[in-house]
Design a protein around this motif. Structure first.
Motif, short mmCIF file in Angstrom:
data_model
loop_
_atom_site.label_atom_id
_atom_site.label_comp_id
_atom_site.label_asym_id
_atom_site.label_seq_id
_atom_site.Cartn_x
_atom_site.Cartn_y
_atom_site.Cartn_z
N ASP A 93 0.81 -1.22 0.00
CA ASP A 93 0.00 0.00 0.00
C ASP A 93 0.84 1.26 0.00
N HIS A 96 1.28 2.07 -3.60
CA HIS A 96 0.00 2.46 -4.20
C HIS A 96 -0.37 3.88 -3.80
N LEU A 97 -0.23 4.19 -2.50
CA LEU A 97 -0.58 5.53 -2.03
C LEU A 97 0.36 6.58 -2.60
N HIS A 308 -3.26 1.75 4.23
CA HIS A 308 -4.45 1.06 3.74
C HIS A 308 -5.63 2.02 3.64
N THR A 311 -5.08 4.80 1.00
CA THR A 311 -5.27 4.29 -0.36
C THR A 311 -6.75 4.17 -0.70
#
Length: 431
Positions: A93, A96-97, A308, A311
């Protein structure tokens, strides 16, 4: 309202916590109240330990853009926690973030996660100094960038006077390289740049100030800062701890159409969990350890729970762009409603609104900088705050904070708020 349980908890807290609070903004002493102790929150409402319900316009100081307890964020959280709440190692994550932030923000090539907005601004200043090999920075009176030593400074007697520490415990040597200019006053910045043409590492600014009430920078002022930083090879830093992903998905940079060299984020990128981030151009961020020589670290940076939730939230905001239009419409509705009440009651106060951020200033002075903000009446605000508080409407207990709107606030609730604001203004008028 009954606050007996909050009073008892506050008395106990004062034995072990300075002032009974873990951040001064929670103290409520400014409005002659004890702190509110929260039991839970849901949607647009917050509930204290005494069972009182409040329409919440603090929204955890900004990140609760969807409201409290939103299913997107809470459903499945137990499963995530069962995998582990902290590792001190990399997780998917994080990437992703980081990609979401870089894709969303103008000129953002790389980003580093940290644990708070203070840590983000402190780190950005260090990186800017290391990158430029210069020491001096420019900040603006009324802009708050966290409590790191070099930024905890008030202005001197003029733009060219070095700042003095705002707090005991900050040595004068720590702020000797910090110059304080006037917000929305480009001439004051030009004067400093001309006197120190090879010494200014960075200019840091809240493009929409949220800590002297909501005061937006003039577009021409920000464009002028961009031009001056280009001319003198200084780093322009936007502090978007409040405005990032709230004012617009691309923050104030998108709102104004201006690209800074670096930007700082907080709160909202972790959906309310403790988090921060700073980032910018690749040539600058490549100087950060372990790629480069400028050291910055954080054992728990990129905490898996914050990554988490952040995201999930940023993915949602990206795919629901209409939310920003709806929030701005709510802000405009509330602003025009308050202005109508002020006109009807013959009160000369000012209402500022930028998107979902709003402040009512208790002064007849037009506001564009901290000097004008200081003309506001604390007594009027205290009466206003207490009236709304007793009617179940929770504002920040300071005249110099933003009122935050969320997706959970409804038009019916805003109409209720306007009715109670009319009552509060009647009381203010009698002062």
């Amino acid at each position: 309202m009954n606050h007996q349980k909050s009073e008892a908890l506050f008395a106990k807290a004062c034995r072990y916590i300075p002032g009974g609070v873990n951040s001064p903004v929670r103290a409520f002493a400014n409005v002659k109240e004890i702190p509110l102790f929260v039991d839970h929150a849901d949607g647009a409402y917050l509930y204290d330990v005494d069972g009182n319900a409040y329409l919440d316009f603090i929204c955890s100081w900004g990140p609760m853009i969807l409201g409290h307890n939103h299913p997107l964020l809470v459903n499945g959280m137990e499963e995530v926690m069962r995998k582990g709440i902290s590792y001190g190692l990399c997780t998917p994550d994080e990437e992703h973030l980081a990609k979401l932030i870089c894709d969303a923000y103008r000129g953002m090539d790389m980003v580093r996660m940290v644990n708070s907005g203070t840590e983000a601004t402190m780190s950005a200043i260090r990186i800017a100094r290391g990158y430029t090999k210069r020491n001096k920075i420019i900040k603006f009176e009324g802009c708050y960038h966290g409590h790191s030593d070099c930024l905890l400074v008030k202005s001197g007697s003029g733009a060219l006077t070095f700042g003095t520490p705002t707090s005991p415990g900050v040595p004068e040597d720590m702020v000797k390289h910090t110059l304080v200019c006037r917000y929305n006053d480009l001439a004051s910045v030009k004067e400093v740049m001309e006197q120190y043409p090879d010494d200014i590492a960075a200019v840091i600014i809240e493009p929409v100030a949220g800590n002297m009430g909501v005061v937006g920078a003039n577009a021409s002022f920000l464009k002028g800062l961009r031009a001056l930083c280009d001319e003198y090879h200084s780093v322009l830093i936007f502090d978007e701890v409040i405005t990032g992903f709230r004012l617009a998905y691309g923050g104030a940079a998108q709102y104004y159409g201006i690209t800074p060299d670096m930007a700082c984020f907080g709160k909202i990128i972790g959906a309310g969990l403790p988090v921060g981030a700073y980032g910018g151009k690749k040539e600058i961020m490549s100087c950060v350890s372990p790629c480069g020589p400028i050291y910055q670290a954080g054992t728990l940076s990129g905490n898996p729970l914050a990554m988490h939730l952040g995201t999930l939230l940023l993915d949602y905001l990206k795919t629901h762009p209409h939310l920003y239009t709806e929030l701005a419409d709510k802000g405009h509705y509330l602003k025009t409603g308050i202005e109508k009440l002020l006109q009807e009651k013959g009160l000369p106060f000012q209402v500022h609104q930028c998107g979902s951020l709003l402040t009512l200033f208790f002064t007849d002075t037009a506001i564009s900088s901290y000097d004008e903000v200081k003309t506001c009446s604390q007594d009027m605000f205290t009466t206003y705050f207490h009236t709304l508080y007793e009617e179940g409407i929770l504002l920040a207990p300071s005249p110099y904070e933003a009122m935050f709107l969320s997706d959970a606030h409804t038009k019916e609730q805003l109409d209720y708020v306007l009715d109670k604001i009319a009552l509060a203004l009647d009381k203010v008028k009698r002062l």
